[in-house]
Enzyme design. Structure first.
Site, PDB file in Angstrom:
ATOM      1  N   HIS A  49       1.086  -1.677   0.119  1.00 45.58           N
ATOM      2  CA  HIS A  49      -0.069  -0.169   0.219  1.00 45.58           C
ATOM      3  C   HIS A  49       1.023   1.646  -0.215  1.00 45.58           C
ATOM      4  O   HIS A  49       2.255   1.215   0.393  1.00 45.58           O
ATOM      5  CB  HIS A  49      -0.721  -0.095   1.531  1.00 45.58           C
ATOM      6  CG  HIS A  49       0.063   0.013   2.553  1.00 45.58           C
ATOM      7  ND1 HIS A  49      -0.477  -1.161   3.477  1.00 45.58           N
ATOM      8  CD2 HIS A  49       1.022   0.518   2.803  1.00 45.58           C
ATOM      9  CE1 HIS A  49       0.336  -1.042   4.257  1.00 45.58           C
ATOM     10  NE2 HIS A  49       1.133  -0.161   4.172  1.00 45.58           N
TER      11      HIS A  49
HETATM   12  C1  T46 Z   1       3.831  -0.844   6.730  1.00 43.71           C
HETATM   13  C2  T46 Z   1       4.809  -2.073   7.252  1.00 43.71           C
HETATM   14  C3  T46 Z   1       5.702  -2.282   7.713  1.00 43.71           C
HETATM   15  C4  T46 Z   1      -2.719  -0.477  13.923  1.00 43.71           C
HETATM   16  O1  T46 Z   1      -4.257  -0.283  14.386  1.00 43.71           O
HETATM   17  N1  T46 Z   1      -2.372   0.689  14.698  1.00 43.71           N
HETATM   18  C5  T46 Z   1      -0.894   0.781  13.016  1.00 43.71           C
HETATM   19  O2  T46 Z   1      -0.281   1.801  13.573  1.00 43.71           O
HETATM   20  C6  T46 Z   1      -0.851   0.118  12.650  1.00 43.71           C
HETATM   21  C7  T46 Z   1       0.725  -0.121  11.576  1.00 43.71           C
HETATM   22  C8  T46 Z   1      -1.852  -1.363  12.050  1.00 43.71           C
HETATM   23  N2  T46 Z   1      -2.709  -1.419  12.819  1.00 43.71           N
HETATM   24  C9  T46 Z   1      -3.862  -2.090  12.114  1.00 43.71           C
HETATM   25  C10 T46 Z   1      -4.478  -2.552  11.290  1.00 43.71           C
HETATM   26  C11 T46 Z   1      -4.886  -4.088  10.817  1.00 43.71           C
HETATM   27  O3  T46 Z   1      -5.858  -4.074  11.588  1.00 43.71           O
HETATM   28  O4  T46 Z   1      -3.160  -3.354  12.513  1.00 43.71           O
HETATM   29  C12 T46 Z   1      -3.636  -4.600  11.220  1.00 43.71           C
HETATM   30  C13 T46 Z   1      -2.630  -4.769  10.798  1.00 43.71           C
HETATM   31  O5  T46 Z   1      -1.965  -3.945   9.577  1.00 43.71           O
HETATM   32  P1  T46 Z   1      -1.568  -3.718   8.229  1.00 43.71           P
HETATM   33  O6  T46 Z   1      -2.040  -4.421   7.333  1.00 43.71           O
HETATM   34  O7  T46 Z   1      -1.550  -2.407   7.650  1.00 43.71           O
HETATM   35  O8  T46 Z   1       0.163  -4.346   8.078  1.00 43.71           O
HETATM   36  P2  T46 Z   1       1.446  -4.784   7.754  1.00 43.71           P
HETATM   37  O9  T46 Z   1       2.039  -5.057   7.832  1.00 43.71           O
HETATM   38  O10 T46 Z   1       0.698  -4.932   6.073  1.00 43.71           O
HETATM   39  O11 T46 Z   1       1.501  -2.878   6.925  1.00 43.71           O
HETATM   40  C14 T46 Z   1       2.276  -2.212   8.083  1.00 43.71           C
HETATM   41  C15 T46 Z   1       1.915  -0.914   8.223  1.00 43.71           C
HETATM   42  O12 T46 Z   1       0.626  -0.696   7.508  1.00 43.71           O
HETATM   43  C16 T46 Z   1       2.626  -0.083   6.986  1.00 43.71           C
HETATM   44  O13 T46 Z   1       2.744   1.089   6.935  1.00 43.71           O
HETATM   45  O14 T46 Z   1       4.831  -0.332   6.487  1.00 43.71           O
HETATM   46  O15 T46 Z   1       3.433  -3.043   8.498  1.00 43.71           O
END
Ligand code: T46
Length: 131
Positions: A49
Site C-alpha cells: 500500500h
Molecule cells: C508498513 C508495514 C511495515 C493499527 O491499528 N495501528 C497501526 O499503527 C498499524 C500500522 C496497523 N494497525 C492495524 C491495522 C490492521 O488491522 O494493524 C493491522 C495490520 O495492519 P496492516 O495490514 O497495515 O499491516 P502490514 O504489516 O501489511 O503493514 C504495516 C503498516 O501498515 C505499513 O505502513 O509499512 O507494516
C-alpha cells in the site's frame, strides 16, 4: 524529500552497541508513532500500500527482509538486515515488504497517528493519484 537509506551512528562500547534515534536529527520527521512487525510467515509479503501523507522510517532491528518501493515511475528493492540502517519511505510511495527471515523484527517510525483513511490499498488508484 525522496526515499533513501539512512546510516545511523553506532554508539556503545566494549559491552555492546547502542543506536539513538532522534526526531528531526537522524530521523527526518516528527515522530508520532512507532510500531513493529514480526513473526511474518515464510513467503508472505506485507505492506502493499501507499500513504497519502505518512512518511516512514523502516529499520530491521533483528533479522532481515527486503523492501520494494515504487513511486509510480521507478521501483527499487532494498535489503534491510542491519540495525544501524534505516529506509526512509516518503508519502505517496507504494511499499512492499517481502523475503522476511524467520527472526525479522521490522520497526517502523511514522510521522502520523494511525488513520486507516491515509492508506491507498488499490494499486491502480495509487497510480492515478501520483500521475
Ligand atoms: C508498513 C508495514 C511495515 C493499527 O491499528 N495501528 C497501526 O499503527 C498499524 C500500522 C496497523 N494497525 C492495524 C491495522 C490492521 O488491522 O494493524 C493491522 C495490520 O495492519 P496492516 O495490514 O497495515 O499491516 P502490514 O504489516 O501489511 O503493514 C504495516 C503498516 O501498515 C505499513 O505502513 O509499512 O507494516
Amino acid at each position: 524529500m525522496s526515499s533513501r537509506l539512512i546510516n545511523f551512528n553506532v554508539l556503545g562500547d566494549e559491552r555492546g552497541s547502542l543506536i539513538a534515534l532522534e526526531e528531526n536529527h537522524n530521523v527526518p520527521f516528527d515522530v508520532k508513532r512507532v510500531f513493529y512487525i514480526y513473526g511474518t510467515q515464510e513467503g508472505i509479503p506485507r505492506g502493499q500500500h501507499s500513504h497519502h501523507k505518512t512518511k516512514q522510517l523502516l529499520i530491521a532491528i533483528n533479522g532481515g527482509c527486503k523492501v520494494t518501493l515504487d513511486d509510480g515511475n521507478k521501483k527499487e528493492t532494498y535489503t534491510l538486515n542491519k540495525p544501524n540502517v534505516g529506509l526512509f519511505q516518503d508519502a505517496l510511495v507504494w511499499g512492499t515488504m517481502h523475503d522476511f527471515s524467520n527472526d525479522c523484527v521490522l520497526m517502523v517510525l511514522a510521522d502520523t497517528y494511525y488513520d486507516s483513511n491515509d492508506y491507498i490499498r488499490d494499486y491502480s488508484l495509487f497510480l492515478k493519484t501520483v500521475e
